[in-house]
Scaffold this motif. Structure first.
Motif, PDB file in Angstrom:
ATOM      1  N   PHE A  41     -61.550 -13.900 -64.862  1.00 59.20           N
ATOM      2  CA  PHE A  41     -61.287 -13.481 -63.496  1.00 59.20           C
ATOM      3  C   PHE A  41     -59.872 -12.934 -63.322  1.00 59.20           C
ATOM      4  CE2 PHE A  41     -60.407 -13.967 -58.977  1.00 59.20           C
ATOM      5  CZ  PHE A  41     -61.483 -13.263 -58.467  1.00 59.20           C
ATOM      6  N   VAL A  42     -58.891 -13.563 -63.946  1.00 60.82           N
ATOM      7  CA  VAL A  42     -57.510 -13.093 -63.827  1.00 60.82           C
ATOM      8  C   VAL A  42     -57.366 -11.702 -64.423  1.00 60.82           C
ATOM      9  CG1 VAL A  42     -55.136 -13.484 -64.611  1.00 60.82           C
ATOM     10  CG2 VAL A  42     -56.493 -15.378 -63.724  1.00 60.82           C
ATOM     11  N   TYR A  43     -57.883 -11.500 -65.628  1.00 54.13           N
ATOM     12  CA  TYR A  43     -57.778 -10.179 -66.258  1.00 54.13           C
ATOM     13  C   TYR A  43     -58.519  -9.121 -65.451  1.00 54.13           C
ATOM     14  CZ  TYR A  43     -55.735 -12.238 -70.445  1.00 54.13           C
ATOM     15  OH  TYR A  43     -54.917 -12.884 -71.321  1.00 54.13           O
ATOM     16  N   GLY A  48     -58.068  -4.297 -62.654  1.00 54.56           N
ATOM     17  CA  GLY A  48     -58.963  -3.438 -61.881  1.00 54.56           C
ATOM     18  C   GLY A  48     -60.355  -3.316 -62.460  1.00 54.56           C
ATOM     19  N   GLY A  49     -60.862  -4.374 -63.035  1.00 49.44           N
ATOM     20  CA  GLY A  49     -62.195  -4.349 -63.625  1.00 49.44           C
ATOM     21  C   GLY A  49     -63.291  -4.612 -62.601  1.00 49.44           C
ATOM     22  N   ASP A  50     -64.481  -4.833 -63.090  1.00 55.19           N
ATOM     23  CA  ASP A  50     -65.659  -5.081 -62.257  1.00 55.19           C
ATOM     24  C   ASP A  50     -65.645  -6.536 -61.785  1.00 55.19           C
ATOM     25  OD1 ASP A  50     -68.142  -5.283 -61.078  1.00 55.19           O
ATOM     26  OD2 ASP A  50     -69.258  -4.558 -62.824  1.00 55.19           O
ATOM     27  N   GLU A  51     -65.229  -6.746 -60.552  1.00 56.60           N
ATOM     28  CA  GLU A  51     -65.100  -8.112 -60.033  1.00 56.60           C
ATOM     29  C   GLU A  51     -66.454  -8.801 -59.863  1.00 56.60           C
ATOM     30  OE1 GLU A  51     -62.607  -8.220 -56.590  1.00 56.60           O
ATOM     31  OE2 GLU A  51     -60.926  -7.319 -57.663  1.00 56.60           O
ATOM     32  N   GLY A  52     -67.505  -8.036 -59.579  1.00 58.85           N
ATOM     33  CA  GLY A  52     -68.843  -8.611 -59.456  1.00 58.85           C
ATOM     34  C   GLY A  52     -69.328  -9.175 -60.781  1.00 58.85           C
ATOM     35  N   PHE A  53     -69.098  -8.424 -61.853  1.00 59.25           N
ATOM     36  CA  PHE A  53     -69.496  -8.894 -63.180  1.00 59.25           C
ATOM     37  C   PHE A  53     -68.660 -10.100 -63.601  1.00 59.25           C
ATOM     38  CE2 PHE A  53     -69.333  -8.730 -67.867  1.00 59.25           C
ATOM     39  CZ  PHE A  53     -70.684  -8.911 -68.110  1.00 59.25           C
ATOM     40  N   ALA A  54     -67.367 -10.077 -63.281  1.00 61.44           N
ATOM     41  CA  ALA A  54     -66.497 -11.212 -63.606  1.00 61.44           C
ATOM     42  C   ALA A  54     -66.959 -12.454 -62.859  1.00 61.44           C
ATOM     43  CB  ALA A  54     -65.050 -10.893 -63.269  1.00 61.44           C
ATOM     44  N   SER A  55     -67.355 -12.282 -61.609  1.00 56.14           N
ATOM     45  CA  SER A  55     -67.852 -13.409 -60.820  1.00 56.14           C
ATOM     46  C   SER A  55     -69.122 -13.984 -61.436  1.00 56.14           C
ATOM     47  CB  SER A  55     -68.108 -12.960 -59.391  1.00 56.14           C
ATOM     48  OG  SER A  55     -68.679 -13.991 -58.634  1.00 56.14           O
TER      49      SER A  55
END
Length: 77
Positions: A41-43, A48-55
Motif C-alpha cells: 500500500f505504501v509503495y 501512483g500505482g493502482d490503489e484498487g489493486f493494492a487494496s
C-alpha cells in the motif's frame, strides 16, 4: 495463499542452509508468511500505482495469512 506458503518455504530453505538457531529460523519463516499489506500500500500510494489493486492485495493476503500462519506455526513450532 500460495505466495504466502512459497515465500515461507523459501525462507525455511535459506535459513536452514545457513544453520541459524531455531529461534531465528522460526522468526524468519513466520515473518515471510505474513501479509504484504504494509509495503504494497505504501509503495502504491507513493508511486501512483493502482490503489484498487493494492487494496485487494491487502485484503486477500491478510485473510489468507489467518490460515497460513496457523499452519506455519504448527509446522515450525
Amino acid at each position: 495463499m500460495v505466495v504466502l506458503f512459497a515465500t515461507a518455504a523459501l525462507a525455511w530453505v535459506v535459513f536452514s542452509t545457513l544453520a541459524v538457531d531455531p529461534a531465528a529460523l522460526t522468526a524468519g519463516v513466520v515473518m515471510f508468511g505474513t501479509p504484504t499489506s504494509v509495503s504494497t500500500f505504501v509503495y502504491t500510494t507513493e508511486l501512483g500505482g493502482d490503489e484498487g489493486f493494492a487494496s485487494l492485495n491487502v485484503f486477500v493476503t491478510t485473510v489468507a495469512s489467518i490460515g497460513s500462519l496457523f499452519v506455519l506455526i504448527h509446522l515450525i513450532g
